[in-house]
Design a protein around this motif. Structure first.
Motif, PDB file in Angstrom:
ATOM      1  N   PRO A  37       0.847  -1.198   0.137  1.00 29.53           N
ATOM      2  CA  PRO A  37      -0.135  -0.019   0.027  1.00 29.53           C
ATOM      3  C   PRO A  37       0.934   1.316  -0.042  1.00 29.53           C
ATOM      4  O   PRO A  37       2.168   1.242   0.387  1.00 29.53           O
ATOM      5  CB  PRO A  37      -0.702  -0.203   1.192  1.00 29.53           C
ATOM      6  CG  PRO A  37       0.036  -0.957   2.306  1.00 29.53           C
ATOM      7  CD  PRO A  37       0.695  -1.905   1.318  1.00 29.53           C
ATOM      8  N   SER A  38       0.149   2.273  -0.268  1.00 24.87           N
ATOM      9  CA  SER A  38       0.887   3.700  -0.424  1.00 24.87           C
ATOM     10  C   SER A  38       1.685   3.730   1.100  1.00 24.87           C
ATOM     11  O   SER A  38       0.920   3.655   1.929  1.00 24.87           O
ATOM     12  CB  SER A  38      -0.118   4.795  -0.489  1.00 24.87           C
ATOM     13  OG  SER A  38      -0.474   4.634  -2.008  1.00 24.87           O
ATOM     14  N   GLY A  39       2.853   4.226   1.134  1.00 26.73           N
ATOM     15  CA  GLY A  39       3.570   4.900   2.264  1.00 26.73           C
ATOM     16  C   GLY A  39       4.323   3.438   2.806  1.00 26.73           C
ATOM     17  O   GLY A  39       4.686   3.669   4.112  1.00 26.73           O
ATOM     18  N   CYS A  40       4.425   2.173   2.459  1.00 28.49           N
ATOM     19  CA  CYS A  40       4.841   1.051   2.881  1.00 28.49           C
ATOM     20  C   CYS A  40       6.511   1.173   2.743  1.00 28.49           C
ATOM     21  O   CYS A  40       6.902   0.375   3.286  1.00 28.49           O
ATOM     22  CB  CYS A  40       4.342  -0.020   2.437  1.00 28.49           C
ATOM     23  SG  CYS A  40       4.872  -0.421   0.284  1.00 28.49           S
ATOM     24  N   GLY A  41       6.845   1.867   1.965  1.00 31.37           N
ATOM     25  CA  GLY A  41       8.469   2.137   1.718  1.00 31.37           C
ATOM     26  C   GLY A  41       9.062   1.411   0.466  1.00 31.37           C
ATOM     27  O   GLY A  41      10.270   1.312   0.310  1.00 31.37           O
ATOM     28  N   VAL A 190       8.413  -1.520  -8.705  1.00 30.41           N
ATOM     29  CA  VAL A 190       7.618  -1.191  -7.879  1.00 30.41           C
ATOM     30  C   VAL A 190       6.505  -0.788  -8.286  1.00 30.41           C
ATOM     31  O   VAL A 190       6.120  -0.180  -9.332  1.00 30.41           O
ATOM     32  CB  VAL A 190       8.411   0.229  -7.128  1.00 30.41           C
ATOM     33  CG1 VAL A 190       7.454   0.919  -6.323  1.00 30.41           C
ATOM     34  CG2 VAL A 190       9.630  -0.325  -6.388  1.00 30.41           C
ATOM     35  N   THR A 191       5.294  -1.350  -7.446  1.00 30.35           N
ATOM     36  CA  THR A 191       4.063  -0.760  -7.976  1.00 30.35           C
ATOM     37  C   THR A 191       3.208  -1.012  -6.742  1.00 30.35           C
ATOM     38  O   THR A 191       3.436  -1.706  -5.887  1.00 30.35           O
ATOM     39  CB  THR A 191       3.482  -1.590  -9.271  1.00 30.35           C
ATOM     40  OG1 THR A 191       2.037  -1.219  -9.401  1.00 30.35           O
ATOM     41  CG2 THR A 191       3.362  -3.148  -8.751  1.00 30.35           C
ATOM     42  N   VAL A 205       7.473  -9.312  -3.679  1.00 30.93           N
ATOM     43  CA  VAL A 205       7.904  -8.925  -2.147  1.00 30.93           C
ATOM     44  C   VAL A 205       6.744  -7.837  -1.663  1.00 30.93           C
ATOM     45  O   VAL A 205       6.728  -7.033  -2.298  1.00 30.93           O
ATOM     46  CB  VAL A 205       9.430  -8.302  -2.333  1.00 30.93           C
ATOM     47  CG1 VAL A 205       9.751  -7.693  -0.673  1.00 30.93           C
ATOM     48  CG2 VAL A 205      10.574  -9.187  -2.906  1.00 30.93           C
ATOM     49  N   VAL A 206       6.131  -8.400  -0.484  1.00 32.58           N
ATOM     50  CA  VAL A 206       4.824  -8.075  -0.299  1.00 32.58           C
ATOM     51  C   VAL A 206       5.439  -7.089   0.976  1.00 32.58           C
ATOM     52  O   VAL A 206       6.239  -7.550   1.890  1.00 32.58           O
ATOM     53  CB  VAL A 206       3.946  -8.582   0.447  1.00 32.58           C
ATOM     54  CG1 VAL A 206       2.722  -7.714   0.704  1.00 32.58           C
ATOM     55  CG2 VAL A 206       3.384  -9.505  -0.937  1.00 32.58           C
ATOM     56  N   LEU A 207       5.373  -5.649   1.016  1.00 25.21           N
ATOM     57  CA  LEU A 207       5.886  -4.520   1.891  1.00 25.21           C
ATOM     58  C   LEU A 207       4.747  -4.229   2.643  1.00 25.21           C
ATOM     59  O   LEU A 207       3.700  -3.877   2.216  1.00 25.21           O
ATOM     60  CB  LEU A 207       6.670  -3.725   1.499  1.00 25.21           C
ATOM     61  CG  LEU A 207       8.172  -3.862   1.018  1.00 25.21           C
ATOM     62  CD1 LEU A 207       8.631  -3.059  -0.296  1.00 25.21           C
ATOM     63  CD2 LEU A 207       9.078  -4.372   2.028  1.00 25.21           C
ATOM     64  N   GLY A 232      -5.391 -10.612   2.152  1.00 30.15           N
ATOM     65  CA  GLY A 232      -6.254  -9.583   1.645  1.00 30.15           C
ATOM     66  C   GLY A 232      -5.804  -8.696   0.697  1.00 30.15           C
ATOM     67  O   GLY A 232      -6.515  -7.983  -0.020  1.00 30.15           O
ATOM     68  N   PHE A 233      -4.417  -8.342   0.589  1.00 25.37           N
ATOM     69  CA  PHE A 233      -3.814  -7.523  -0.378  1.00 25.37           C
ATOM     70  C   PHE A 233      -3.960  -8.101  -1.707  1.00 25.37           C
ATOM     71  O   PHE A 233      -4.005  -7.227  -2.815  1.00 25.37           O
ATOM     72  CB  PHE A 233      -2.291  -7.092   0.064  1.00 25.37           C
ATOM     73  CG  PHE A 233      -1.950  -5.904  -0.711  1.00 25.37           C
ATOM     74  CD1 PHE A 233      -2.345  -4.550  -0.448  1.00 25.37           C
ATOM     75  CD2 PHE A 233      -0.926  -6.001  -1.740  1.00 25.37           C
ATOM     76  CE1 PHE A 233      -1.710  -3.427  -1.183  1.00 25.37           C
ATOM     77  CE2 PHE A 233      -0.568  -5.116  -2.495  1.00 25.37           C
ATOM     78  CZ  PHE A 233      -1.090  -3.875  -2.300  1.00 25.37           C
ATOM     79  N   LEU A 234      -3.540  -9.221  -1.928  1.00 26.58           N
ATOM     80  CA  LEU A 234      -3.356  -9.853  -3.172  1.00 26.58           C
ATOM     81  C   LEU A 234      -4.832 -10.860  -3.487  1.00 26.58           C
ATOM     82  O   LEU A 234      -5.413 -11.371  -2.870  1.00 26.58           O
ATOM     83  CB  LEU A 234      -2.204 -11.057  -3.182  1.00 26.58           C
ATOM     84  CG  LEU A 234      -0.942 -10.595  -2.913  1.00 26.58           C
ATOM     85  CD1 LEU A 234       0.220 -11.487  -2.961  1.00 26.58           C
ATOM     86  CD2 LEU A 234      -0.646  -9.391  -4.001  1.00 26.58           C
ATOM     87  N   GLY A 235      -5.262 -10.364  -4.676  1.00 24.16           N
ATOM     88  CA  GLY A 235      -6.474 -10.875  -5.127  1.00 24.16           C
ATOM     89  C   GLY A 235      -7.558  -9.902  -5.319  1.00 24.16           C
ATOM     90  O   GLY A 235      -7.777  -8.899  -4.698  1.00 24.16           O
ATOM     91  N   SER A 236      -8.248  -9.885  -6.583  1.00 22.98           N
ATOM     92  CA  SER A 236      -9.406  -9.033  -6.811  1.00 22.98           C
ATOM     93  C   SER A 236     -10.552  -9.588  -7.568  1.00 22.98           C
ATOM     94  O   SER A 236     -10.435 -10.347  -8.519  1.00 22.98           O
ATOM     95  CB  SER A 236      -8.655  -8.032  -7.975  1.00 22.98           C
ATOM     96  OG  SER A 236      -9.676  -7.180  -8.253  1.00 22.98           O
TER      97      SER A 236
END
Length: 382
Positions: A37-41, A190-191, A205-207, A232-236
């Motif tokens: 997510p935004s702000g994760c580095g 990066v995305t 690499v999930v941050l 929860g982050f991966l998958g749509s």
């Protein structure tokens, strides 16, 4: 060999720590995607690799050589930014040439490199144009071309497709993947878009909050997330998450209730965390739900999205929790209608109260008493 290795890399801005001791190996020739997510580095980490941000502590190695103390131009990397950053007063040929002149590339090598990059990216017919005469996709190809002509050991991409429309993004994703296969180069991308990560990466690499949550192939992270955040982050659409409670346990099995006690499952116990009462979360992906008159989840339909090849049905359980199902083809359901879903229990995930995934669940079975409560639903297929 262009193996990239990060050893206990940290970054702080004043007293604020944003990267917390990252250890990571990017193998030679791999396409590795940093996602989160935004702000994760993730962009900060990429800029530290490139040398655009100073490393507060730790080491960056490329090709077996420590490079975190070197200037960006001396690291053997090339970066493609979100903004194209093309020189507007130069034509495309001059834009490609400029970086080579600055790094004092022998004149005899400059033109062959430009022509090779132009052929790879299919922009040979654009070399005489100015950036203002290009489309967004063409401009992004030129930006990638500036990296290719440098013949770097590693390519770094910082959200390069964010400025493109949806259709062009899909096309450019395919072109970048094809470029990687052609060059066999090490690429770090990066995305914040998990669809880009899933469709492009060899390794993801999930941050989160400056830390690595999980590293693995897209299939591995999708099927076996280590915690609720990754799941929860991966998958749509996102994985459905239902609050659960462990009711009892034996030596090898335990029971879990959800939906306010209306859903009960008996699971094989694979982790010590399942002994005794357990507040947990049950995770099931939308594609692992199916309409069924004897389904264990009764839902009041609140939305329907027809996407051609699939229909996304949104609903609310009796507990008030929301749930979404991805159903193949066109499915007719009415708003406010009561329907029932059955779960593919082979794909059920269980997370403990801290969000960590319990060991893989085997032989999940619905408790028979729940079936007495499940009455006829009214799914209609078109």
């Amino acid at each position: 060999m262009a193996r990239l290795e990060l050893k206990s890399v940290r970054k702080s801005f004043g007293s604020t720590a944003v990267i917390h001791g990252i250890d990571l190996v990017v193998e030679d020739g791999s396409f590795t995607v940093f996602v989160g997510p935004s702000g994760c580095g993730k962009s900060t980490l990429l800029r530290m690799i490139a040398g655009l941000e100073e490393v507060s502590s730790g080491e960056v190695h490329l090709d077996g050589i420590r490079c975190d103390h070197l200037l960006p131009s001396a690291r053997g990397m090339a970066m493609v930014f979100q903004s194209y950053a093309l020189y507007p007063h130069m034509n495309i040929h001059e834009n490609l040439r400029f970086g080579l002149v600055c790094q004092k590339t022998p004149k005899a090598e400059i033109e062959p490199r430009i022509q090779r990059a132009a052929e790879i990216l299919q922009i040979s017919h654009l070399l005489d144009r100015k950036p203002s005469q290009l489309s967004g996709g063409q401009s992004q190809r030129v930006a990638i071309g500036r990296a290719i002509v440098k013949q770097p050991k590693a390519f770094l991409f910082d959200e390069p497709l964010s400025n493109l429309d949806a259709e062009l993004r899909v096309k450019m994703r395919g072109e970048i993947v094809a470029l990687h296969q052609r060059l066999k180069a090490t690429m770090v991308y990066v995305t914040h878009d998990q669809v880009e990560a899933m469709t492009m990466a060899d390794t993801i690499v999930v941050l989160r909050n400056g830390r690595i949550e999980q590293v693995g192939s897209p299939a591995e992270l999708y099927a076996r997330p280590v915690n609720q955040f990754v799941a929860g982050f991966l998958g749509s659409p996102q994985m459905n998450m239902l609050a659960g409670l462990g009711l009892q346990s034996s030596e090898d099995r335990f029971s879990v209730s959800a939906d306010g006690g209306r859903l009960r499952l008996q699971l094989a116990r694979r982790a010590e965390a399942t002994t005794g009462d357990l507040r947990c979360t049950l995770g099931i992906r939308p594609e692992h739900l199916a309409l069924s008159e004897r389904g264990a989840l009764r839902v009041t339909v609140t939305g329907r999205e027809f996407l051609g090849s699939e229909t996304i049905v949104s609903g609310t359980l009796q507990s008030g929790e929301s749930i979404r199902a991805s159903l193949r083809g066109a499915v007719e359901v009415a708003l406010g209608e009561s329907v029932a879903f059955e779960m593919d229990l082979d794909h059920l995930h269980v997370f403990d109260q801290d969000g960590a995934a319990l060991d893989e669940v085997d032989n999940a079975l619905p408790v028979d008493s729940r079936q007495d409560e499940v009455r006829q639903a009214s799914p209609h297929h078109r």
